[in-house]
Enzyme design. Structure first.
Site, PDB file in Angstrom:
ATOM      1  N   HIS A 116      33.841  42.617  21.648  1.00  0.00           N
ATOM      2  CA  HIS A 116      32.816  42.762  22.699  1.00  0.00           C
ATOM      3  C   HIS A 116      31.449  42.812  22.025  1.00  0.00           C
ATOM      4  CE1 HIS A 116      30.497  44.476  26.006  1.00  0.00           C
ATOM      5  NE2 HIS A 116      31.498  44.191  26.814  1.00  0.00           N
ATOM      6  N   CYS A 151      47.776  41.804  49.558  1.00  0.00           N
ATOM      7  CA  CYS A 151      48.962  42.316  50.239  1.00  0.00           C
ATOM      8  C   CYS A 151      49.632  43.321  49.307  1.00  0.00           C
ATOM      9  CB  CYS A 151      49.907  41.181  50.628  1.00  0.00           C
ATOM     10  SG  CYS A 151      50.424  40.130  49.252  1.00  0.00           S
TER      11      CYS A 151
END
Length: 629
Positions: free
Chosen positions: A547, A26
């Site tokens: 990472h 929404c």
């Protein structure tokens, strides 16, 4: 790239893409229907930068993002490969109550359609203003063009809702559009000739024909019935032609049945519901309005406010006006007043910035940042806002103000309160009600809204403020190497996202030992399901992404072992992840590990202070300068 990173974290902590049954969004929220809510970790998600809060309500797992929710949604859809055009019915097999199913159904059908409906409503309000100012006259070419643009989403509402309803029920949504199109087809409209009802027949089947333009409930029930037929036909028809024959048979049965039975019955029931709501309202419009204004933001918190949408739209469809939506104006602007008061009292720069942005969002109708980011954590401002809204709501109810098209409540929505005859006392009632609720919330929150135990949060505790000042003015924060290996600059990393510093500044290490340790004391805020990437927030405030490898997410966790989990407190040097360097290389992946400061913008300068090629675990690696001259 930050949105994509957030999307990856959200996917992981809702239990992975395999746990997602359906997803819609929404104005501010991602609304997941999950197969197993227990696999989701709301506490971890709430700690993520970019997530305002998490709400579990109405059978949905709702992640409140804010104004950039559409960008995060698009990244999630791309990463998970969810079929946005034809998602299955969001029933995930888990048990849920009737209310939860209704809220999920209503939000799933109406949320995708609201953007164009609200746009049309605002334009209708603008046309009314132009008429009041005598800039546009009815029946002129300019008026006709503008009205066609504004009224199209409402007149053809059965097409729009047909698409989203059939999609929600698990059928082919384009057939839903065809059903809606049949209901408002020019042949049908011309047959009626402007009459409110017409008795006719279809192959000797008697039909009581009624207008379906702008209708809400008939197309929803027709869509549900069609989907039942489609699923049944798909089971019995051969794969070679069921793709075409199922829609054909479904249309031939559903459309006549809708004209003959579904439409008249549902329209009759809709009229009864609308009359019932109006009856309750007219028993005492002031008290009814005060109650609705007071509880509206509570309904927003639990995501059940969508239950009001179809009834408001039904009122507009039947009578061309609705009395419920104007009551919500004071509820919205009271929370804006409360958050403005917090902004004026706040001394902490970050909290003050959050409050100021929430004021702006609230004015444009998005109150979730104000509620979840400011008013609700402080508790009292939220309560004051709800109480102040009752006064404005009572004023609106006393004057029986109505709105003439559907809208989210925002500064633009005032235009939709203007009748074609011109501005009247009912319009001014909403303006005055909003001003009074806004002012009461502002003054009461400023004077009484910040309790002693909440002053640290906004930076009014002098001792806390002094500590924060000393922390901000510390000349350097030092982070230590989490790995042993060869140190390289980011521009040498074989990945443009890291090489171009899109995620933030930092360095990279080509490890020679398959271990990654904590570079400083802090907390693990995210650990990817594949264990190849880990997010940390240090006690000094640095947000770090380690990472391990390039594209190693494709290994799906193979050759990695996590020794911590999201939420773990760690000390400098604690083992985070171990990994098999040789196995990763043999699988065809690089082990080059970027070490990124993802909140780079919080620092004046980030420098690598290790000047040799080969680095050991625990060597001083990065200096983060926060001393802004």
């Amino acid at each position: 790239m930050k949105n994509r990173g957030l999307a990856e974290i959200i996917i992981q902590h809702v239990g992975g893409k395999e746990n997602i049954t359906s997803l819609v969004h929404c104005a501010t929220r991602l609304r997941f229907v999950l197969k197993d809510d227990n696999k989701a970790d709301a506490d971890i998600l709430k700690k993520q930068k970019g997530v305002i809060t998490v709400v579990q309500s109405g059978g949905q797992f709702q992640v409140v993002i804010g104004n950039n929710v559409a960008d995060v949604f698009n990244d999630i859809m791309e990463l998970t490969k969810l079929n946005e055009i034809s998602q299955p019915n969001s029933s995930s097999g888990k048990k849920s109550g009737i209310l939860s199913k209704l809220i999920d159904l209503v939000s799933g059908i109406f949320i995708p359609a609201l953007a164009i409906i609200v746009a049309g409503g605002i334009l209708k309000g603008l046309i009314s203003l132009l008429q009041v100012l005598n800039l546009v006259q009815p029946a002129t070419p300019t008026y006709n063009f503008l009205f066609a643009i504004a009224d199209a989403p409402f007149y053809y509402l059965p097409l729009i809702l047909g698409f989203s309803a059939v999609k929600k029920f698990g059928g082919n949504p384009y057939v839903g559009m065809a059903i809606g199109g049949a209901l408002v087809h020019p042949n049908i409209v011309n047959m009626m000739g402007g009459a409110l009802a017409l008795k006719t027949e279809f192959f000797s089947i008697p039909i009581n024909l009624i207008p379906y333009a702008s209708s809400v409930f008939p197309i929803i029930l027709a869509s549900w019935f069609y989907c039942l037929l489609e699923k049944s036909f798909n089971k019995i028809l051969h794969d070679s032609f069921k793709k075409f024959i199922s829609p054909l048979l479904g249309l031939l049965i559903t459309v006549p049945l809708t004209f003959a039975v579904i439409g008249p019955v549902v329209s009759f029931l809709s009229d009864i519901v609308a009359a019932g709501i109006i009856y309750v309202y007219q028993l005492n419009s002031i008290i009814a309005s005060m109650i609705l204004a007071a509880v509206w933001q509570v309904m927003v918190i639990f995501g059940i406010h969508w239950g009001l949408v179809p009834f408001a739209m039904n009122n507009l469809s039947i009578s061309g006006e609705d009395f419920m939506l104007p009551i919500l104006f004071p509820a919205v602007f009271a929370q804006v007043g409360a958050v403005l008061a917090v902004m004026l009292r706040a001394k902490d720069p970050q909290f003050k910035a959050l409050a100021s942005s929430s004021v702006l969002s609230g004015i444009f109708g998005v109150t979730e940042p104000a509620i979840y980011g400011v008013n609700l954590p402080l508790k009292r401002p939220f309560v004051i806002g709800c109480l102040a809204a009752t006064v404005g709501g009572g004023i609106v109810g006393y004057f029986h103000t109505v709105i003439y098209s559907f809208s989210f409540i925002s500064i633009f929505s005032f235009l939709q309160l203007i009748p074609a005859e011109g501005i009247d006392e009912r319009f001014y009632a909403v303006v005055v009600g909003c001003l009074i609720s806004f002012t009461l919330a502002l003054i009461a929150t400023y004077l009484f809204g910040i309790t002693k135990d909440k002053r640290d949060l906004i930076g009014q505790n002098e001792q806390q403020t002094e500590k924060q000042h000393d922390k901000v003015n510390a000349s350097n924060v030092t982070l230590f190497s989490p790995m042993t290996g060869e140190l390289i600059t980011l521009n040498k990393v074989n990945d443009p996202t890291f090489a171009n510093e899109l995620m933030g500044k930092g360095v990279a290490i080509i490890p020679t030992i398959g271990q990654a340790v904590a570079p400083d004391d802090g907390e693990v805020v995210s650990l990817f399901r594949t264990k190849h990437a880990i997010g940390l927030q240090t006690d000094s405030g640095a947000e770090i992404l380690i990472h391990i490898g390039i594209d190693t997410v494709k290994l799906d966790g193979q050759y990695f072992e996590a020794h911590v989990q999201a939420g773990s407190k760690v000390k400098k040097g604690d083992l985070l992840v171990s990994f098999d360097i040789d196995a990763i290389k043999q699988a065809g992946f690089e082990v080059t590990t970027p070490i990124i400061i993802t909140n780079t913008d919080d620092y004046q300068d980030i420098q690598c202070i290790f000047k040799q090629d080969n680095i050991q675990i625990g060597d001083a690696l990065l200096a983060l300068s926060t001393n802004k001259e």
